[in-house]
Design a protein around this motif. Structure first.
Motif, mmCIF file in Angstrom:
data_model
loop_
_atom_site.group_PDB
_atom_site.id
_atom_site.type_symbol
_atom_site.label_atom_id
_atom_site.label_comp_id
_atom_site.label_asym_id
_atom_site.label_seq_id
_atom_site.Cartn_x
_atom_site.Cartn_y
_atom_site.Cartn_z
ATOM 1 N N HIS A 92 0.820 -1.205 0.000
ATOM 2 C CA HIS A 92 0.000 0.000 0.000
ATOM 3 C C HIS A 92 0.860 1.263 0.000
ATOM 4 O O HIS A 92 0.580 2.224 -0.729
ATOM 5 C CB HIS A 92 -0.933 -0.002 1.208
ATOM 6 C CG HIS A 92 -2.099 -0.925 1.056
ATOM 7 N ND1 HIS A 92 -2.980 -1.194 2.077
ATOM 8 C CD2 HIS A 92 -2.545 -1.643 -0.004
ATOM 9 C CE1 HIS A 92 -3.908 -2.025 1.658
ATOM 10 N NE2 HIS A 92 -3.663 -2.326 0.399
ATOM 11 N N TYR A 93 1.912 1.282 0.812
ATOM 12 C CA TYR A 93 2.755 2.473 0.880
ATOM 13 C C TYR A 93 3.466 2.736 -0.444
ATOM 14 O O TYR A 93 3.607 3.890 -0.875
ATOM 15 C CB TYR A 93 3.784 2.331 2.005
ATOM 16 C CG TYR A 93 3.428 3.140 3.228
ATOM 17 C CD1 TYR A 93 4.175 4.238 3.611
ATOM 18 C CD2 TYR A 93 2.317 2.816 3.999
ATOM 19 C CE1 TYR A 93 3.843 4.990 4.732
ATOM 20 C CE2 TYR A 93 1.973 3.551 5.109
ATOM 21 C CZ TYR A 93 2.738 4.634 5.477
ATOM 22 O OH TYR A 93 2.396 5.377 6.575
ATOM 23 N N SER A 94 3.942 1.677 -1.091
ATOM 24 C CA SER A 94 4.649 1.889 -2.350
ATOM 25 C C SER A 94 3.724 2.471 -3.406
ATOM 26 O O SER A 94 4.101 3.393 -4.139
ATOM 27 C CB SER A 94 5.265 0.572 -2.845
ATOM 28 O OG SER A 94 4.267 -0.395 -3.121
ATOM 29 N N VAL A 95 2.482 1.977 -3.469
ATOM 30 C CA VAL A 95 1.536 2.492 -4.459
ATOM 31 C C VAL A 95 1.113 3.918 -4.113
ATOM 32 O O VAL A 95 1.035 4.795 -4.988
ATOM 33 C CB VAL A 95 0.307 1.565 -4.574
ATOM 34 C CG1 VAL A 95 -0.785 2.214 -5.420
ATOM 35 C CG2 VAL A 95 0.704 0.227 -5.172
ATOM 36 N N MET A 96 0.816 4.185 -2.838
ATOM 37 C CA MET A 96 0.424 5.539 -2.434
ATOM 38 C C MET A 96 1.520 6.546 -2.778
ATOM 39 O O MET A 96 1.242 7.661 -3.248
ATOM 40 C CB MET A 96 0.125 5.579 -0.935
ATOM 41 C CG MET A 96 -1.138 4.822 -0.527
ATOM 42 S SD MET A 96 -1.239 4.529 1.257
ATOM 43 C CE MET A 96 -1.602 6.172 1.866
ATOM 44 N N ASN A 97 2.758 6.156 -2.556
ATOM 45 C CA ASN A 97 3.858 7.067 -2.839
ATOM 46 C C ASN A 97 4.013 7.300 -4.336
ATOM 47 O O ASN A 97 4.161 8.441 -4.796
ATOM 48 C CB ASN A 97 5.163 6.523 -2.258
ATOM 49 C CG ASN A 97 6.217 7.600 -2.119
ATOM 50 O OD1 ASN A 97 6.182 8.411 -1.208
ATOM 51 N ND2 ASN A 97 7.153 7.632 -3.056
ATOM 52 N N ALA A 98 3.967 6.217 -5.116
ATOM 53 C CA ALA A 98 4.101 6.349 -6.571
ATOM 54 C C ALA A 98 2.945 7.144 -7.167
ATOM 55 O O ALA A 98 3.129 7.944 -8.089
ATOM 56 C CB ALA A 98 4.165 4.964 -7.209
ATOM 57 N N TYR A 99 1.757 6.940 -6.637
ATOM 58 C CA TYR A 99 0.544 7.586 -7.154
ATOM 59 C C TYR A 99 0.583 9.102 -6.960
ATOM 60 O O TYR A 99 0.105 9.870 -7.803
ATOM 61 C CB TYR A 99 -0.666 6.995 -6.434
ATOM 62 C CG TYR A 99 -2.016 7.441 -6.952
ATOM 63 C CD1 TYR A 99 -2.555 6.899 -8.117
ATOM 64 C CD2 TYR A 99 -2.773 8.379 -6.265
ATOM 65 C CE1 TYR A 99 -3.804 7.292 -8.586
ATOM 66 C CE2 TYR A 99 -4.019 8.779 -6.722
ATOM 67 C CZ TYR A 99 -4.525 8.230 -7.879
ATOM 68 O OH TYR A 99 -5.761 8.623 -8.338
ATOM 69 N N THR A 100 1.166 9.564 -5.854
ATOM 70 C CA THR A 100 1.131 10.986 -5.515
ATOM 71 C C THR A 100 2.445 11.721 -5.778
ATOM 72 O O THR A 100 2.485 12.953 -5.720
ATOM 73 C CB THR A 100 0.779 11.165 -4.024
ATOM 74 O OG1 THR A 100 1.759 10.459 -3.220
ATOM 75 C CG2 THR A 100 -0.598 10.603 -3.712
ATOM 76 N N HIS A 101 3.489 10.984 -6.073
ATOM 77 C CA HIS A 101 4.832 11.573 -6.155
ATOM 78 C C HIS A 101 4.928 12.725 -7.157
ATOM 79 O O HIS A 101 5.431 13.809 -6.839
ATOM 80 C CB HIS A 101 5.858 10.497 -6.516
ATOM 81 C CG HIS A 101 7.229 11.041 -6.786
ATOM 82 N ND1 HIS A 101 8.166 11.220 -5.797
ATOM 83 C CD2 HIS A 101 7.818 11.472 -7.943
ATOM 84 C CE1 HIS A 101 9.269 11.728 -6.321
ATOM 85 N NE2 HIS A 101 9.084 11.893 -7.619
ATOM 86 N N THR A 102 4.450 12.505 -8.364
ATOM 87 C CA THR A 102 4.652 13.491 -9.430
ATOM 88 C C THR A 102 4.018 14.832 -9.089
ATOM 89 O O THR A 102 4.644 15.895 -9.247
ATOM 90 C CB THR A 102 4.080 12.965 -10.755
ATOM 91 O OG1 THR A 102 4.760 11.753 -11.113
ATOM 92 C CG2 THR A 102 4.267 13.984 -11.868
ATOM 93 N N GLN A 103 2.773 14.806 -8.619
ATOM 94 C CA GLN A 103 2.069 16.053 -8.328
ATOM 95 C C GLN A 103 2.769 16.833 -7.213
ATOM 96 O O GLN A 103 2.909 18.052 -7.288
ATOM 97 C CB GLN A 103 0.614 15.770 -7.952
ATOM 98 C CG GLN A 103 -0.256 15.337 -9.117
ATOM 99 C CD GLN A 103 -0.066 13.871 -9.476
ATOM 100 O OE1 GLN A 103 0.808 13.181 -8.947
ATOM 101 N NE2 GLN A 103 -0.905 13.380 -10.364
#
Length: 658
Positions: free
Chosen positions: A193-204
């Protein structure tokens, strides 16, 4: 030299400028299309108000800038993040190591973008999966395999295969994030979950942070420290910040402000009540410290990490009021800052909570945001009449009071449930109200829950920015261990604590801070299960692992006798003081003013002329009896009949029955 603290919320962006002796607060509209616009607008407002010719001249007097925000939170809530792909162990494509379907599947990561890999995948297996993900539009890949912590060799091998095929110097390079690096815990689902949450929000988030840094350096010649607010209540440089570190950082800083003020007032427990333009937050201060919880839901996503106990309701000043099944409802839709409530006169045609508040006579239409925006009461009335009153077949007065009462009911439920969850009795607990709309509802909520008092703060409209202003550089490290505390434990733990201590030193030096001037606080989670965990903490700045483990053994001794007790996690927190400005008692006096009057509605069927006091014209010791309204440049306190307001020694508004 000044410090600048900026807090970007969903509707408003707040700034607090301080030199240790005086504070200057500013509010501007948040610009979701580009958060750096409102970030820069705060600096422009500060430069203008403090009589600097331009931002560049102002920044020459600024030593550091701290920036907290809800950027990551908003990306998660609004589901507008990057397209992410995820490799997991075969058979876990749906559950992600949990029970039932993971809530992020089909939400943060598309159903077809979660691929299972065999236990010993070949490069062909990996690259075939990568090709499939790229064809689906994925631009960031996460790898989170079962049992990959502490030994993450299998995840690293997959990362090497991908990076060999797509090296970072070519246009088609693919960022790869490992679950074992995003959350150093044995809990498989948390890592995924943490890896996806981080990847999902990183760019913005990264786009906003790096753009702000570039603007400060290249356009305004400022090379000072830009520090980013973390959920831990501390700050760090951009290079030491992960997107997940910043989730709810703005609201959490409000809780840290509450803890600071609870200490000054001598309150043991407090409930913090933060109402903004889109959401209401409730949190708990216990023993003058924010309450953190281990395990639970972070933005409705289950994780087994430690994070602040922060509860939310989708109701704020911009919440849209509608009639559903014969009753008034509020939210979750919000008009935000643009076009905003109907009373803004910017094209909004929906009835909002703010429209009801200005129509009821609580808000000063001529002095909203310190006079920078005039509210149009007639537009508020038209929107309420058209969208609520006519649908219900009631007067506009009754419709507006119904909107207010629905907000009070939602907020009362939120605060009451938060207190109950924390095991704290409302009748013994003060309410700390802040945010742009917290003081507006403070007396109503405290009355419903029979709370002894509520305090609205002079710095309440920028309370999260104040929490940032009293923060230091803080890094937190956590590693799951799951082992019995016995004679063999020190040998197993020695490399763990040595690695954490080395990493902490390396991070501080990398940011330009001397580790010798930092404090090191260790913490251990001890218990029989994830649901039965006690935390023990101790200060230890020693570098020798044996000395650290000796201190841990002494701290954990009360739990060692239980044969079922396990050491479940080791944590390290480092703190480097960068210059914070607290609160002192107010000593200045201002010229008093006679109160004005305004037609106001507190109860149905009764319009009355009540006294209206200007907040900036009140002095320590002044007492106001309800019904009355206190209006400030950025704060409003309606005071119902039977309540009184006293300006206390710190220049804050303490409201009590009587």
């Amino acid at each position: 030299m000044f410090t600048v603290d900026i807090d970007t919320g969903g509707t408003m962006t707040d700034a607090l400028v301080s030199d240790g002796a005086a504070r200057h607060a500013f509010k501007v509209d948040t610009t979701p299309h580009d958060y750096t616009v409102s970030f820069l607008a705060c600096l422009q407002e500060a430069a203008k108000a403090m009589q600097f010719p331009n931002v560049e001249a102002f920044l020459k007097k600024v030593s550091l800038i701290r920036w907290s925000s809800t950027i990551t939170t908003n990306v998660l809530a609004e589901r507008r993040g990057s397209k992410v792909g995820l490799f997991v162990s075969k058979g876990q494509e749906d559950a992600l190591y949990g029970k039932g379907r993971s809530p992020i599947v089909g939400e943060l990561v598309a159903d077809g973008a979660v691929l299972g890999l065999p236990s010993d995948p070949t490069p062909a297996d990996v690259l075939s999966g990568v090709k499939q993900l790229l064809e689906a539009g994925v631009r960031r890949i996460c790898v989170s395999l079962a049992g990959s912590f502490p030994n993450n060799g299998a995840e690293n091998a997959i990362k090497e295969v991908i990076e060999d095929q797509y090296p970072d110097h070519i246009i088609g390079a693919i960022p790869v994030l490992l679950g074992s690096e995003m959350a150093q815990l044995r809990h498989d689902q948390t890592r995924a979950h943490y890896s996806v949450m981080n990847a999902y929000t990183h760019t913005q988030l990264a786009t906003s942070l790096f753009k702000a840094e570039d603007l400060l350096r290249d356009e305004h010649g400022w090379n000072g420290a830009l520090l980013i607010g973390h959920t831990s209540g501390g700050v760090a440089r951009i290079g030491k910040t992960k997107a997940v570190d910043t989730i709810e950082s703005g609201p959490v800083f409000g809780t840290f402000s509450g803890a600071h003020m609870a200490g000054l007032y001598g309150f043991r427990n407090v409930v913090c009540f933060d109402v903004g333009g889109t959401t209401t937050k409730a949190s708990i201060v216990r023993d003058c410290a924010p309450v953190f919880q281990r395990g639970g839901e972070l933005m409705e996503i289950p994780v087994q990490t430690s994070f602040a106990m922060l509860r939310s309701a989708a109701v704020g000043g911009g919440s849209v009021a509608k009639v559903r099944k014969g009753s008034v409802t509020l939210g979750p839709e919000s008009m935000g800052a643009a076009p905003g409530p109907a009373c803004y006169g910017l094209g909004g045609d929906q009835a909002t909570l703010t429209d009801a508040l200005v129509f009821l006579g609580y808000l000063d239409p001529a002095n909203f945001l310190g006079g920078r925006r005039a509210l149009k009461v007639e537009l508020a009335r038209d929107a309420i009449e058209r969208n609520v009153a006519k649908v219900l077949g009631v007067s506009t007065d009754v419709a507006a009071l119904s909107i207010r009462d629905e907000a009070v009911a939602m907020m009362t439920k939120l605060v009451g449930n938060t207190l109950k969850e924390a095991g704290i009795d409302a009748k013994d607990t003060p309410l700390f109200a802040f945010g742009g709309n917290g003081p507006m509802f403070a007396a109503f909520i405290a009355d419903q829950l029979e709370m002894p008092s509520t305090i609205a703060f002079d710095l309440g409209p920028v309370f999260s920015a104040f929490g940032s202003a009293i923060s230091d550089v803080v890094h937190r490290y956590e590693q799951g261990v799951d082992l019995r505390w016995d004679e063999a434990a020190p040998e197993s733990l020695a490399p763990v604590v040595a690695s954490m201590r080395t990493q902490a030193e390396r991070d501080l030096r990398g940011e330009g801070f001397d580790p010798e001037k930092a404090t090191f606080v260790w913490e251990a989670d001890v218990g029989t299960s994830d649901n039965d965990v006690a935390a023990v903490s101790f200060d230890c700045s020693d570098k020798d692992p044996s000395l650290i483990l000796g201190a841990l053994a002494r701290a954990a001794k009360p739990f060692a006798a239980n044969a079922k007790s396990q050491l479940r996690a080791v944590k390290l927190s480092t703190r480097y003081i960068v210059g914070s400005h607290g609160v002192t008692k107010r000593t200045n006096r201002v010229a008093t003013e006679r109160p004005n009057t305004r037609e106001t509605r507190f109860v149905a069927g009764k319009r009355e002329e009540v006294r209206v006091y200007r907040w900036e014209a009140l002095n320590v010791g002044d007492i106001i009896k309800g019904p009355a309204v206190v209006n400030g440049a950025t704060m409003t306190c309606p005071l119902p009949a039977g309540w009184r307001l006293t300006v206390d020694d710190y220049g804050n508004a303490r409201m009590q029955r009587g």
